[in-house]
Design a protein around this motif. Structure first.
Motif, short mmCIF file in Angstrom:
data_model
loop_
_atom_site.label_atom_id
_atom_site.label_comp_id
_atom_site.label_asym_id
_atom_site.label_seq_id
_atom_site.Cartn_x
_atom_site.Cartn_y
_atom_site.Cartn_z
N LYS A 351 0.82 -1.21 0.00
CA LYS A 351 0.00 0.00 0.00
C LYS A 351 0.85 1.26 0.00
O LYS A 351 0.53 2.24 -0.67
CB LYS A 351 -0.96 0.00 1.20
CG LYS A 351 -2.09 -1.00 1.06
CD LYS A 351 -3.14 -0.81 2.13
CE LYS A 351 -4.32 -1.75 1.91
NZ LYS A 351 -5.39 -1.56 2.90
N LEU A 356 -0.44 3.17 -6.11
CA LEU A 356 -0.97 4.53 -6.08
C LEU A 356 -2.43 4.40 -5.66
O LEU A 356 -3.32 4.21 -6.50
CB LEU A 356 -0.84 5.18 -7.46
CG LEU A 356 0.57 5.19 -8.06
CD1 LEU A 356 0.53 5.64 -9.52
CD2 LEU A 356 1.50 6.06 -7.25
N LEU A 357 -2.69 4.44 -4.35
CA LEU A 357 -3.98 4.04 -3.81
C LEU A 357 -5.15 4.87 -4.35
O LEU A 357 -6.26 4.36 -4.51
CB LEU A 357 -3.96 4.10 -2.29
CG LEU A 357 -3.07 3.06 -1.60
CD1 LEU A 357 -3.04 3.32 -0.10
CD2 LEU A 357 -3.56 1.65 -1.88
N ASP A 358 -4.91 6.13 -4.61
CA ASP A 358 -6.00 7.00 -5.06
C ASP A 358 -6.02 7.16 -6.58
O ASP A 358 -6.66 8.08 -7.10
CB ASP A 358 -5.89 8.36 -4.38
CG ASP A 358 -6.16 8.25 -2.88
OD1 ASP A 358 -7.13 7.57 -2.51
OD2 ASP A 358 -5.38 8.82 -2.09
N GLN A 359 -5.33 6.26 -7.28
CA GLN A 359 -5.38 6.21 -8.73
C GLN A 359 -6.16 4.97 -9.16
O GLN A 359 -6.35 4.03 -8.39
CB GLN A 359 -3.97 6.15 -9.33
CG GLN A 359 -3.15 7.41 -9.09
CD GLN A 359 -3.60 8.58 -9.94
OE1 GLN A 359 -4.08 8.39 -11.05
NE2 GLN A 359 -3.44 9.79 -9.42
N ASN A 364 -2.31 2.10 -12.18
CA ASN A 364 -1.38 1.31 -11.38
C ASN A 364 -0.73 0.20 -12.22
O ASN A 364 0.42 -0.15 -12.00
CB ASN A 364 -2.09 0.70 -10.17
CG ASN A 364 -2.18 1.65 -9.01
OD1 ASN A 364 -1.29 1.69 -8.16
ND2 ASN A 364 -3.25 2.44 -8.96
N ARG A 404 -11.84 1.61 -11.38
CA ARG A 404 -12.06 1.62 -9.94
C ARG A 404 -10.77 2.01 -9.21
O ARG A 404 -9.67 1.62 -9.62
CB ARG A 404 -12.51 0.22 -9.48
CG ARG A 404 -12.91 0.13 -8.02
CD ARG A 404 -13.30 -1.30 -7.69
NE ARG A 404 -14.42 -1.74 -8.50
CZ ARG A 404 -15.69 -1.61 -8.15
NH1 ARG A 404 -16.00 -1.05 -6.99
NH2 ARG A 404 -16.65 -2.04 -8.95
N LEU A 405 -10.89 2.78 -8.12
CA LEU A 405 -9.72 3.14 -7.34
C LEU A 405 -9.12 1.90 -6.69
O LEU A 405 -9.86 1.06 -6.13
CB LEU A 405 -10.07 4.16 -6.26
CG LEU A 405 -10.52 5.56 -6.71
CD1 LEU A 405 -10.77 6.44 -5.49
CD2 LEU A 405 -9.47 6.19 -7.62
N ARG A 407 -7.57 1.69 -3.97
CA ARG A 407 -7.84 1.71 -2.53
C ARG A 407 -9.06 0.88 -2.16
O ARG A 407 -9.15 0.35 -1.04
CB ARG A 407 -8.02 3.16 -2.08
CG ARG A 407 -8.26 3.32 -0.59
CD ARG A 407 -8.53 4.77 -0.24
NE ARG A 407 -7.39 5.62 -0.51
CZ ARG A 407 -6.34 5.74 0.29
NH1 ARG A 407 -6.30 5.04 1.42
NH2 ARG A 407 -5.35 6.54 -0.02
N LEU A 408 -10.01 0.76 -3.09
CA LEU A 408 -11.28 0.08 -2.79
C LEU A 408 -11.20 -1.43 -2.96
O LEU A 408 -12.16 -2.12 -2.65
CB LEU A 408 -12.38 0.64 -3.70
CG LEU A 408 -12.63 2.15 -3.58
CD1 LEU A 408 -13.71 2.59 -4.54
CD2 LEU A 408 -13.00 2.52 -2.14
N GLN A 414 -5.47 -6.24 -4.61
CA GLN A 414 -4.42 -5.23 -4.75
C GLN A 414 -3.10 -5.89 -5.15
O GLN A 414 -2.36 -5.37 -5.99
CB GLN A 414 -4.26 -4.46 -3.45
CG GLN A 414 -5.38 -3.50 -3.15
CD GLN A 414 -5.20 -2.77 -1.84
OE1 GLN A 414 -4.35 -3.13 -1.02
NE2 GLN A 414 -5.99 -1.73 -1.61
#
Length: 510
Positions: A351, A356-359, A364, A404-405, A407-408, A414
């Motif tokens: 993480k 890039l969690l908010d990408q 990514n 989709r982000l 992070r979700l 991931q």
């Protein structure tokens, strides 16, 4: 739903009845039931995305439930704020630690309830009480005055536990507490948990390591797709196969994919490491990996395994040694040179270091291959999405959809995104650091299959894992590392778990 007989005759400390939590377009919890008794360790199991994290955030008052009731010692309560939960004695340690790197160990432990007199913080008393808590946890060697950001992940986990215990805790929630700990530290953690339950503290323990549940748990509740599918099962009476079936909805008989024909080790290796040295971390490391071979590095946390991978990848600059990929010598300490040569790294802390969690998912996946999608200095995002969709679908990233982000996504998905990045890059050497950390049993099997498939396609793979069973089950050849030195090298089929543990604890060469 299955359940065992009532857990003892005493009334439960905590009851959660019919808990429902909705997010836009998603039913995260669909009527969850949980009953926890004082003095017991209640294990909460489920695949990534089953609802475990959402449930404990409801319990810690980070989220408010849309429906359902919570009872504390038989009385209905409304957990409006995190402070309300803490006032009851509910302390939560999340998998992603929420420590302040710039503050000292002691300051982090008492953050929010500082020890003061006359409006002035009492630094000496704060440090003394912090040392007492660290000693209680079996880690008096952690300096109370050191900045938390300078500590190892394992030491930071201990500090987070000390902070929880600095309150008058009656219910302690531990989310994957052993993920960054070696076996000795896990044993210390279990000792602390047993001491706490002997004092009447209740513990909710979340882990994907089913062997830990056997060692520390009393009762088990299993979640699947946001619902309770089994509650208050007794640990001693519930077979592992039943737990896996409850979590996944299917029976998983073979976690590790079968090895194919013996990997040929003649000819030039794809990856060759000679005399690699990083002062104070490791020395004299020799390593070779042929096309189609999976080599595992086993050892305790802090033995230097992760640092070896990072040095091969160019993220650390060695003081001595050579790294070659397909005969070409890489520049020391150069990530771009390593990537250009075909080296990919899936880091331990995916993480913070790998994503890039908010990408979006597609960004990514393509981040290491942007040159392929650039025309006259402009990115062709439509092609990025198309190729990302092809790669992520081949790895069964769920839920589907490359916009989709990241992070979700769950931890397992991931990790698949990280693997998708290097699959798109068509790397020749893949370095995997704790590839299934925080990943459920079903996703583990899928990741193992992906890694074996990559090796079968000719990729040279190096795997670091704190789980000896994982190293032996996945790798063709194993190197055992102790205190920065390789103390054993040989086929995985010729060494067992007990011998590996002997080597890492005693350091005797084979």
């Amino acid at each position: 739903m299955t359940s065992s007989s009532a857990a003892g005759t005493a009334a439960p400390l905590l009851e959660m009845r019919g808990i429902v939590k909705r997010f836009p377009g998603v039913l995260a919890l669909g009527g969850v039931e949980l009953e926890v008794h004082a003095g017991q360790v209640h294990c909460l199991l489920g695949q990534n995305g089953a609802g475990k994290s959402t449930l404990i955030k409801v319990l810690s008052a980070s989220y408010q439930p849309d429906e359902g009731q919570i009872f504390w010692e038989g009385e209905p309560v409304s957990l409006d704020t995190p402070q309300t939960a803490m006032d009851l004695g509910i302390s939560t340690i999340y998998q992603e630690l929420d420590l302040v790197p710039e503050l000292s160990v002691a300051e982090n432990i008492f953050l929010g309830h500082e020890i003061s007199r006359g409006g002035f913080t009492q630094a000496g008393e704060t440090n003394r009480r912090a040392r007492d808590l660290l000693a209680r946890l079996g880690h008096p060697e952690i300096p109370a005055t050191r900045a938390v950001g300078r500590l190892s992940p394992a030491a930071q986990q201990i500090v987070s536990m000390a902070r929880a215990l600095s309150h008058d805790t009656r219910l302690l929630i531990l989310d994957e507490p052993s993920a960054a700990l070696d076996q000795g530290e896990v044993d210390s953690l279990f000792r602390v948990i047993r001491d706490l339950t002997a004092e009447g503290v209740a513990v909710v323990y979340i882990s994907h390591r089913l062997e830990e549940i056997r060692q520390i748990g009393d009762r088990i509740t299993v979640l699947k797709d946001g619902s309770t599918v089994a509650s208050s099962l007794t640990v001693e009476d519930t077979p592992t196969a039943e737990l896996i079936t409850l979590m996944t909805g299917r029976s998983i008989e073979y976690v590790f994919p079968p090895r194919g024909d013996a990997v040929p080790v003649s000819g030039e290796p794809v990856l060759e490491v000679i005399g690699l040295e990083l002062p104070g971390v490791f020395t004299g490391v020799d390593l070779s990996v042929h096309a189609g071979e999976i080599v595992g590095l086993a050892g305790l946390v802090g033995a230097g395994r992760s640092e070896i991978l990072e040095t091969v990848y160019g993220a650390r600059r060695p003081s001595a040694g050579t790294v070659r990929v397909e005969g070409r010598e890489l520049r020391r300490g150069s990530v771009p040179d390593a990537v250009k040569a075909g080296v990919g790294l899936a880091p331990e802390e995916r993480k913070s270091q790998g994503l890039l969690l908010d990408q979006a998912v597609y960004r990514n996946v393509t981040v290491s291959s942007l040159g392929r999608f650039s025309r006259l200095g402009l990115l062709d995002s439509r092609q990025e999405r198309r190729r990302s969709r092809e790669v992520t679908e081949s790895l069964d990233v769920r839920p589907a959809g490359v916009d989709r982000l990241v992070r979700l996504l769950s931890g397992g998905n991931q990790q698949k995104v990280v693997l998708s990045r290097w699959l798109m890059r068509e790397c020749r050497v893949l370095l995997l650091d704790e590839p299934t950390r925080g990943v459920d049993v079903g996703a583990r099997a899928e990741i193992y299959a992906v890694v074996r498939s990559l090796a079968d396609s000719g990729v040279a793979v190096v795997v670091v894992s704190s789980e000896v069973e994982e190293v032996l089950g996945l790798a063709d050849r194993v190197l055992v590392v102790r205190e920065g030195r390789v103390v054993h090298e040989g086929p995985a089929s010729e060494i067992d778990e007990s011998r590996v543990l002997d080597l890492v604890m005693e350091g005797s060469a084979a």
